[in-house]
Scaffold this motif. Sequence first.
Motif, PDB file in Angstrom:
ATOM      1  N   ALA A   1      32.457 137.533   9.661  1.00 25.37           N
ATOM      2  CA  ALA A   1      34.036 138.333   9.646  1.00 25.37           C
ATOM      3  C   ALA A   1      35.345 137.496   9.119  1.00 25.37           C
ATOM      4  O   ALA A   1      36.002 137.860   9.168  1.00 25.37           O
ATOM      5  CB  ALA A   1      34.263 138.430  11.446  1.00 25.37           C
ATOM      6  N   ARG A   2      34.931 136.060   9.417  1.00 23.42           N
ATOM      7  CA  ARG A   2      36.020 134.709   9.484  1.00 23.42           C
ATOM      8  C   ARG A   2      35.334 133.600   7.972  1.00 23.42           C
ATOM      9  O   ARG A   2      35.673 132.275   8.776  1.00 23.42           O
ATOM     10  CB  ARG A   2      36.735 134.517  11.171  1.00 23.42           C
ATOM     11  CG  ARG A   2      37.005 134.852  11.571  1.00 23.42           C
ATOM     12  CD  ARG A   2      38.272 136.191  10.912  1.00 23.42           C
ATOM     13  NE  ARG A   2      39.837 135.259  11.100  1.00 23.42           N
ATOM     14  CZ  ARG A   2      40.132 134.152  11.984  1.00 23.42           C
ATOM     15  NH1 ARG A   2      40.394 135.475  13.099  1.00 23.42           N
ATOM     16  NH2 ARG A   2      41.260 134.009  11.821  1.00 23.42           N
ATOM     17  N   PRO A   3      35.267 133.904   7.194  1.00 26.05           N
ATOM     18  CA  PRO A   3      34.780 133.245   6.249  1.00 26.05           C
ATOM     19  C   PRO A   3      35.694 131.677   5.829  1.00 26.05           C
ATOM     20  O   PRO A   3      34.971 130.746   5.966  1.00 26.05           O
ATOM     21  CB  PRO A   3      35.082 134.286   4.919  1.00 26.05           C
ATOM     22  CG  PRO A   3      35.900 135.661   4.721  1.00 26.05           C
ATOM     23  CD  PRO A   3      35.744 136.071   5.969  1.00 26.05           C
ATOM     24  N   GLU A   4      36.582 132.602   6.492  1.00 30.35           N
ATOM     25  CA  GLU A   4      37.924 130.623   6.320  1.00 30.35           C
ATOM     26  C   GLU A   4      37.550 130.108   7.560  1.00 30.35           C
ATOM     27  O   GLU A   4      37.990 128.646   7.454  1.00 30.35           O
ATOM     28  CB  GLU A   4      39.417 131.154   6.331  1.00 30.35           C
ATOM     29  CG  GLU A   4      39.825 132.107   7.698  1.00 30.35           C
ATOM     30  CD  GLU A   4      39.694 132.851   7.826  1.00 30.35           C
ATOM     31  OE1 GLU A   4      40.441 133.430   8.747  1.00 30.35           O
ATOM     32  OE2 GLU A   4      38.655 134.209   7.533  1.00 30.35           O
ATOM     33  N   ASN A   5      36.538 130.245   8.399  1.00 27.86           N
ATOM     34  CA  ASN A   5      36.029 128.793   9.473  1.00 27.86           C
ATOM     35  C   ASN A   5      35.431 128.612   9.202  1.00 27.86           C
ATOM     36  O   ASN A   5      34.346 128.401   8.642  1.00 27.86           O
ATOM     37  CB  ASN A   5      35.839 130.424  10.502  1.00 27.86           C
ATOM     38  CG  ASN A   5      37.759 130.973  11.173  1.00 27.86           C
ATOM     39  OD1 ASN A   5      38.075 129.922  11.596  1.00 27.86           O
ATOM     40  ND2 ASN A   5      37.272 131.416  12.447  1.00 27.86           N
ATOM     41  N   VAL A   6      35.230 127.126  10.029  1.00 27.41           N
ATOM     42  CA  VAL A   6      34.283 126.240   9.317  1.00 27.41           C
ATOM     43  C   VAL A   6      33.055 126.972  10.889  1.00 27.41           C
ATOM     44  O   VAL A   6      33.483 126.887  11.994  1.00 27.41           O
ATOM     45  CB  VAL A   6      34.752 124.699   9.161  1.00 27.41           C
ATOM     46  CG1 VAL A   6      33.145 124.157   9.592  1.00 27.41           C
ATOM     47  CG2 VAL A   6      34.935 124.700   8.273  1.00 27.41           C
ATOM     48  N   VAL A   7      31.652 127.363  10.408  1.00 29.78           N
ATOM     49  CA  VAL A   7      31.197 127.556  12.227  1.00 29.78           C
ATOM     50  C   VAL A   7      29.206 126.853  12.223  1.00 29.78           C
ATOM     51  O   VAL A   7      29.038 126.309  11.058  1.00 29.78           O
ATOM     52  CB  VAL A   7      30.801 128.940  11.828  1.00 29.78           C
ATOM     53  CG1 VAL A   7      30.123 129.571  12.822  1.00 29.78           C
ATOM     54  CG2 VAL A   7      31.866 129.553  11.244  1.00 29.78           C
ATOM     55  N   PHE A   8      29.393 126.289  13.202  1.00 30.06           N
ATOM     56  CA  PHE A   8      28.398 125.181  13.218  1.00 30.06           C
ATOM     57  C   PHE A   8      27.860 125.771  14.604  1.00 30.06           C
ATOM     58  O   PHE A   8      28.165 126.610  15.861  1.00 30.06           O
ATOM     59  CB  PHE A   8      28.906 124.279  13.179  1.00 30.06           C
ATOM     60  CG  PHE A   8      29.442 123.498  14.757  1.00 30.06           C
ATOM     61  CD1 PHE A   8      28.223 122.920  15.775  1.00 30.06           C
ATOM     62  CD2 PHE A   8      30.757 123.151  14.706  1.00 30.06           C
ATOM     63  CE1 PHE A   8      29.345 121.752  16.535  1.00 30.06           C
ATOM     64  CE2 PHE A   8      31.720 123.053  15.703  1.00 30.06           C
ATOM     65  CZ  PHE A   8      30.545 122.160  16.706  1.00 30.06           C
ATOM     66  N   THR A   9      26.470 125.149  14.755  1.00 27.49           N
ATOM     67  CA  THR A   9      25.616 125.905  15.592  1.00 27.49           C
ATOM     68  C   THR A   9      25.051 124.297  16.748  1.00 27.49           C
ATOM     69  O   THR A   9      24.911 123.240  15.444  1.00 27.49           O
ATOM     70  CB  THR A   9      24.517 126.683  15.870  1.00 27.49           C
ATOM     71  OG1 THR A   9      23.126 126.063  15.358  1.00 27.49           O
ATOM     72  CG2 THR A   9      24.519 127.800  14.855  1.00 27.49           C
ATOM     73  N   TYR A  10      24.564 124.342  17.889  1.00 29.87           N
ATOM     74  CA  TYR A  10      24.377 123.231  18.440  1.00 29.87           C
ATOM     75  C   TYR A  10      23.559 123.800  18.848  1.00 29.87           C
ATOM     76  O   TYR A  10      23.702 124.052  20.427  1.00 29.87           O
ATOM     77  CB  TYR A  10      25.117 122.408  18.755  1.00 29.87           C
ATOM     78  CG  TYR A  10      24.895 121.376  19.009  1.00 29.87           C
ATOM     79  CD1 TYR A  10      25.529 119.861  18.879  1.00 29.87           C
ATOM     80  CD2 TYR A  10      23.992 120.475  20.778  1.00 29.87           C
ATOM     81  CE1 TYR A  10      25.370 118.700  19.055  1.00 29.87           C
ATOM     82  CE2 TYR A  10      23.838 119.745  20.980  1.00 29.87           C
ATOM     83  CZ  TYR A  10      23.850 118.201  20.409  1.00 29.87           C
ATOM     84  OH  TYR A  10      24.354 117.102  20.918  1.00 29.87           O
ATOM     85  N   GLN A  11      22.009 123.206  18.569  1.00 32.28           N
ATOM     86  CA  GLN A  11      20.896 123.900  19.278  1.00 32.28           C
ATOM     87  C   GLN A  11      19.454 122.928  19.226  1.00 32.28           C
ATOM     88  O   GLN A  11      19.093 122.022  18.747  1.00 32.28           O
ATOM     89  CB  GLN A  11      20.382 125.280  18.334  1.00 32.28           C
ATOM     90  CG  GLN A  11      20.980 126.090  17.663  1.00 32.28           C
ATOM     91  CD  GLN A  11      20.794 127.528  17.551  1.00 32.28           C
ATOM     92  OE1 GLN A  11      21.014 127.003  15.759  1.00 32.28           O
ATOM     93  NE2 GLN A  11      20.150 127.985  18.088  1.00 32.28           N
ATOM     94  N   GLY A  12      18.749 122.922  20.543  1.00 29.52           N
ATOM     95  CA  GLY A  12      17.566 122.146  20.871  1.00 29.52           C
ATOM     96  C   GLY A  12      16.977 122.924  20.185  1.00 29.52           C
ATOM     97  O   GLY A  12      16.181 123.991  19.781  1.00 29.52           O
TER      98      GLY A  12
END
Length: 258
Positions: free
Chosen positions: A84-95
């Motif tokens: 939806a917002r390809p200009e954003n930097v997106v990360f997940t933080y998961q166990g």
Amino acid sequence: MEEKKIFSRPHALTDIPFHYCAGCTHGIIHRLVAEVIDELGCEGHTVGVSPVGCAVMNYDYFGCDMIEAPHGRAPAVATGIKRARPENVVFTYQGDGDLAAIGTAETVHAATRGENITIIFVNNTIYGMTGGQMAPTSLPGQITQTTPYGRDVNSAGYPVRICELLSSLDGVALAQRTAVDTVKNVNETKKAIRKAFQNQIEGKGFSIVEVLSTCPTNWGMNPIQALDWLRENMIPYYPLGVYKDEEKGARLKNEQKL
């Protein structure tokens, strides 16, 4: 003589005390992620996705926008944000429970689609928040609340090696395993996280950094014993290193052509 500040809290890390147990290495990993965000200057257009697990409240700690995902669904949520917002930097933080158990399908399919996101995967071989049950990454023979005599591979199967698994998928740009038990390994972890974020900025696709971590409370150890246990038991079973680097692979192919 004017004093020069050489160490301070990263701007992308809020001034809120962590809730983690003594000796837990989540705090180190949080700081490394925040340092990378600062250095890349992307805090204002970064979106993180929080997991269900010990790091469930990490939305309190990062200064960028954060979204809470249902258990295991962080890669799916991150996919939606990035598309939806390809200009954003997106990360997940998961166990390991969030990513490698209930979230296995989301992880594998986001990887094979080559979603242009970054995953920080914290592997401490146990379910921390819920009291220390066996996780998909628990080692053979490891004692947990649900395996008091040790993990029996004949009934529970073998641990899941995530980097090795994902490295076989074409959509993966980077799969690297690190640790935070020594200064050297902490520095290597930061380099890997920065590379994973940079890959996303450059549109190279899916990147995952698996970080071997400790859980002194549920392992029944003090922090020093936990670090020793990580080195003596986890690293031999989960070797550190780069399992896939598309940039290196492309360079090697070009060299072979020459």
